[in-house]
Design a protein around this motif. Structure first.
Motif, mmCIF file in Angstrom:
data_model
loop_
_atom_site.group_PDB
_atom_site.id
_atom_site.type_symbol
_atom_site.label_atom_id
_atom_site.label_comp_id
_atom_site.label_asym_id
_atom_site.label_seq_id
_atom_site.Cartn_x
_atom_site.Cartn_y
_atom_site.Cartn_z
ATOM 1 N N ALA A 195 0.832 -1.211 0.000
ATOM 2 C CA ALA A 195 0.000 0.000 0.000
ATOM 3 C C ALA A 195 0.862 1.255 0.000
ATOM 4 C CB ALA A 195 -0.898 -0.008 1.232
ATOM 5 N N ALA A 196 0.443 2.258 -0.785
ATOM 6 C CA ALA A 196 1.151 3.546 -0.805
ATOM 7 C C ALA A 196 0.220 4.573 -1.439
ATOM 8 C CB ALA A 196 2.454 3.432 -1.584
ATOM 9 N N VAL A 197 -0.837 4.923 -0.713
ATOM 10 C CA VAL A 197 -1.891 5.774 -1.270
ATOM 11 C C VAL A 197 -1.362 7.136 -1.711
ATOM 12 C CG1 VAL A 197 -4.008 7.026 -0.641
ATOM 13 C CG2 VAL A 197 -3.787 4.600 -0.109
ATOM 14 N N CYS A 198 -0.447 7.735 -0.945
ATOM 15 C CA CYS A 198 0.030 9.078 -1.301
ATOM 16 C C CYS A 198 1.240 9.035 -2.228
ATOM 17 C CB CYS A 198 0.352 9.883 -0.048
ATOM 18 S SG CYS A 198 1.858 9.326 0.772
ATOM 19 N N GLY A 199 1.640 7.837 -2.624
ATOM 20 C CA GLY A 199 2.760 7.719 -3.563
ATOM 21 C C GLY A 199 4.113 7.934 -2.914
ATOM 22 N N GLY A 200 4.199 7.747 -1.615
ATOM 23 C CA GLY A 200 5.508 7.831 -0.955
ATOM 24 C C GLY A 200 5.861 9.215 -0.467
ATOM 25 N N ARG A 201 4.857 10.007 -0.077
ATOM 26 C CA ARG A 201 5.140 11.388 0.364
ATOM 27 C C ARG A 201 4.973 11.569 1.874
ATOM 28 N NH1 ARG A 201 2.535 11.806 -4.524
ATOM 29 N NH2 ARG A 201 3.732 12.852 -6.149
ATOM 30 N N ALA A 202 4.889 10.497 2.582
ATOM 31 C CA ALA A 202 4.747 10.542 4.053
ATOM 32 C C ALA A 202 3.486 11.269 4.489
ATOM 33 C CB ALA A 202 5.978 11.189 4.692
ATOM 34 N N ARG A 203 2.409 11.147 3.676
ATOM 35 C CA ARG A 203 1.166 11.835 4.041
ATOM 36 C C ARG A 203 0.078 10.866 4.473
ATOM 37 N NH1 ARG A 203 0.703 15.564 -0.918
ATOM 38 N NH2 ARG A 203 2.398 17.023 -0.578
ATOM 39 N N CYS A 204 0.060 9.659 3.856
ATOM 40 C CA CYS A 204 -1.089 8.780 4.098
ATOM 41 C C CYS A 204 -0.849 7.747 5.196
ATOM 42 C CB CYS A 204 -1.461 8.059 2.814
ATOM 43 S SG CYS A 204 -0.188 6.899 2.279
ATOM 44 N N THR A 205 0.385 7.357 5.393
ATOM 45 C CA THR A 205 0.812 6.307 6.345
ATOM 46 C C THR A 205 0.294 4.912 5.981
ATOM 47 O OG1 THR A 205 -0.970 6.394 7.998
ATOM 48 C CG2 THR A 205 0.831 7.973 8.264
ATOM 49 N N THR A 206 -0.290 4.736 4.786
ATOM 50 C CA THR A 206 -0.798 3.396 4.439
ATOM 51 C C THR A 206 0.350 2.422 4.143
ATOM 52 O OG1 THR A 206 -1.014 4.107 2.150
ATOM 53 C CG2 THR A 206 -3.007 4.165 3.496
ATOM 54 N N CYS A 207 1.564 2.930 3.986
ATOM 55 C CA CYS A 207 2.703 2.040 3.712
ATOM 56 C C CYS A 207 3.325 1.530 5.007
ATOM 57 C CB CYS A 207 3.764 2.776 2.904
ATOM 58 S SG CYS A 207 4.451 4.164 3.813
ATOM 59 N N ARG A 208 2.698 1.856 6.125
ATOM 60 C CA ARG A 208 3.299 1.515 7.424
ATOM 61 C C ARG A 208 3.558 0.016 7.565
ATOM 62 N NH1 ARG A 208 -2.402 2.607 10.474
ATOM 63 N NH2 ARG A 208 -2.512 4.091 8.786
ATOM 64 N N ARG A 262 7.094 1.688 11.199
ATOM 65 C CA ARG A 262 7.780 2.683 10.368
ATOM 66 C C ARG A 262 7.087 2.798 9.015
ATOM 67 N NH1 ARG A 262 12.989 3.938 12.037
ATOM 68 N NH2 ARG A 262 12.788 5.532 10.430
ATOM 69 N N LEU A 263 7.355 3.913 8.338
ATOM 70 C CA LEU A 263 6.792 4.098 7.005
ATOM 71 C C LEU A 263 7.754 3.504 5.984
ATOM 72 C CD1 LEU A 263 5.428 7.759 7.155
ATOM 73 C CD2 LEU A 263 4.263 5.615 7.685
ATOM 74 N N ALA A 264 7.248 2.593 5.154
ATOM 75 C CA ALA A 264 8.116 1.934 4.168
ATOM 76 C C ALA A 264 8.654 2.936 3.152
ATOM 77 C CB ALA A 264 7.333 0.829 3.463
ATOM 78 N N CYS A 265 7.873 4.003 2.890
ATOM 79 C CA CYS A 265 8.304 4.951 1.861
ATOM 80 C C CYS A 265 9.398 5.891 2.363
ATOM 81 C CB CYS A 265 7.116 5.754 1.342
ATOM 82 S SG CYS A 265 6.453 6.902 2.551
ATOM 83 N N GLN A 266 9.647 5.897 3.673
ATOM 84 C CA GLN A 266 10.642 6.823 4.226
ATOM 85 C C GLN A 266 11.851 6.109 4.831
ATOM 86 O OE1 GLN A 266 10.114 10.253 3.925
ATOM 87 N NE2 GLN A 266 8.410 9.492 2.692
#
Ligand code: FES
Length: 546
Positions: free
Chosen positions: A278-291, A322-326
């Motif tokens: 999951a990465a709803v915001c595309g990796g911008r640390a806004r959605c937290t769905t990549c947690r 943690r956030l996978a995108c960050q």
């Protein structure tokens, strides 16, 4: 196992030597002539060839064991008593080397006579700083030995019964030894003139030359000791560095491994291997769905940036989320994604995950001991009969105490207390009651099937209170409400300690605190659990303690 046995045997041998040494010192309260007489009885056996071999072997084994323990321990964050034991243990060789070099070694290599009168003359007439060093050495060695014996025996109920009396003896022995040491020294100075003492030292071959030789041995020996002690610390550092350099992997909760690319984020690592995430915001640390929850290796991920921290704070994420995108892992990690790959924007910035929620819960793990042995010795139908009876009793205990059955594992189960957001104290008390009821029901079952078994069934129970993701999980046709998370792992690992501590129930201090109970302090342990850096405080309890 063999390592622990060797440590205990060598430690007890050294403890016996120190004890006889102190008793011999104590004889000085009567006179130093008595010390000399007692020496042949108390220390004589250690001075025979066999005695020397036993003593030297015990010393070498104990020291090597300590060096190896320092090297292989996952963490050097130790409980206070362990730290005290480590520090006193490391100090002993430095303190003792002078005494050993001046007595046993000098006797062998320089033909020096180290009977009590010579040793006392050096301490009290030639160099009184040596007497002070001797007193400090004596206290450090005795403290180290007593700590070792205490923490070895404290799990035994019979020891706990006599603990206070034994503490009194542990204080009395060095006190008498010190009194004897001082008294004998003073008697020596009173009874003999300086000329006689010097003459005696000369006869014992304790001259300026031999003293200088011994001093040079001591200073060289201390350098050697420093190198030996530093060696395991250097090896630890090297091991960790090599681990970081080696090809690391990312392990997913389903067991899949992928190689780690340290230069990109965790999300990009997953995408490189076509793993949906999951990465709803595309990796911008806004959605937290990549947690993701980092099950192992959290220390290999650098701390969150302010941007990531801001997002994590919004969802009240614990330290291991943690956030996978960050995140850019630098070493091997194991992760559990917390949202489905097709997470919707509605799930953004909502705490929890897996269609469940993160909440406080009391977790109970139960395991039937030696179930493999049972299966080997009985016909399959007999085993099934006994196991069915066993689980029937255990689930009845859960029902009676409002526990929620959350997982079955062949010879064990997991249960949760407080999943409906009950009062945490009540949940913990119910969990304790559940453990006690299980033990009572097991006794009843053992009486009932006594003729079927060559020894009674035994169980181990681990109890912990903490945060977990509680939700419906499992295969689509057999979903059940269960829990995952670090605190669930802690409960499972506490259960694993019940065998080691020879107690049927291990509860974490966190659960005891929430329940508002104060278990006996003698049952307290600081346990090192796999996958955790910090030690976990826990109590090893019997049915009567609950
Ligand atoms: S993808 Fe949105 S916060 Fe990571």
């Amino acid at each position: 196992m063999w390592q622990a046995k060797l440590r205990i045997i060598s430690g007890l041998t050294l403890f016996a030597f120190v004890l006889t040494h102190l008793l011999n010192h104590a004889a000085g309260i009567i006179s130093f002539q008595t010390q000399n007489q007692w020496q042949q009885w108390l220390l004589g056996p250690w001075q025979t060839d066999i005695g020397k071999v036993i003593l030297l072997s015990a010393f070498v084994i104990h020291a090597l064991n300590a060096v190896y323990s320092i090297y292989q321990h996952n963490s050097l964050k130790l409980a206070k008593w362990q730290l005290a034991q480590l520090i006193t243990g490391l100090a002993i060789p430095f303190l003792l080397i002078e005494h050993i070099a001046g007595t046993f070694v000098a006797e062998e290599l320089l033909r020096v006579n180290h009977e009590y009168m010579s040793v006392l003359a050096i301490f009290w007439h030639v160099d009184t700083t040596k007497a002070v060093t001797q007193v400090i050495t004596l206290l450090v060695v005795w403290t180290h030995g007593c700590l070792g014996v205490h923490y070895w025996l404290r799990v035994h109920a019979s020891y706990r019964k006599y603990q206070t009396s034994l503490l009194g003896i542990a204080v009395l022995i060095p006190t008498l030894a010190l009194a004897g040491f001082i008294s004998a020294g003073q008697q020596l100075l009173r009874d003999f003139s300086e000329e006689i003492l010097l003459m005696h030292l000369a006869e014992a071959n304790i001259t300026a030359d031999t003293t200088a030789t011994i001093s040079s041995w001591v200073s060289q020996g201390r350098w050697l000791l420093a190198a030996i002690i530093l060696f395991p610390f250097v090896l630890r550092w090297l091991k960790r560095w090599l681990q970081q350099q080696a090809t690391a992997t990312i392990t997913l909760a389903n067991g899949q491994h992928i190689p780690l690319n340290r230069e990109v984020t965790l999300l990009d690592n997953l995408r490189q291997y076509n793993i949906s995430h999951a990465a709803v915001c595309g990796g911008r640390a806004r959605c937290t769905t990549c947690r993701v929850r980092v099950l192992e290796g959290i220390d290999y991920i650098p701390p969150p940036s302010p941007l990531e921290q801001q997002a994590l704070t919004k969802i009240k994420a614990p330290r291991d989320v943690r956030l996978a995108c960050q995140s850019r892992p630098k070493g091997a990690i194991t992760i559990q994604p917390l949202l489905a790959p097709k997470a919707s924007p509605e799930e953004s910035l909502k705490p929890g995950g897996l269609e469940g929620q993160e909440q406080e819960v009391a977790i109970l793990f139960l395991d039937l001991r030696e179930s493999t042995r049972l299966a080997e010795q009985r016909l399959p139908y007999d085993v099934l009969f006994i196991l069915n009876q066993f689980f029937s009793e255990m689930t009845e205990a859960l029902t009676q105490t409002q526990g929620h059955y959350a997982q079955f594992a062949g010879d064990g189960l997991m249960a949760l207390y407080g999943i409906h957001g009950d009062n945490p104290q009540r949940a913990c008390r119910q969990a304790l009651k559940g453990a006690k009821t299980m033990l009572e029901k097991l006794d009843r079952l053992n009486r009932r099937v006594a003729s079927e078994l060559d020894k009674p069934l035994q169980i181990g129970i681990g109890l912990h209170f903490g945060r977990a993701i509680v939700g419906s999980m499992g295969p689509p046709t057999a979903e059940m409400v269960s829990a995952i998370g670090d605190d669930v792992n802690v409960a499972a690992r506490l259960e694993g300690l019940s065998k080691q501590y020879q107690a049927p129930v291990i509860i974490s201090a966190a659960l005891a605190q929430q329940a508002g109970i104060k278990p006996p302090v003698t049952a307290l342990h600081q346990a090192s659990l796999k996958g955790r850096q910090d030690l976990v405080s826990c109590y090893a309890l019997t049915k009567e303690d609950l």
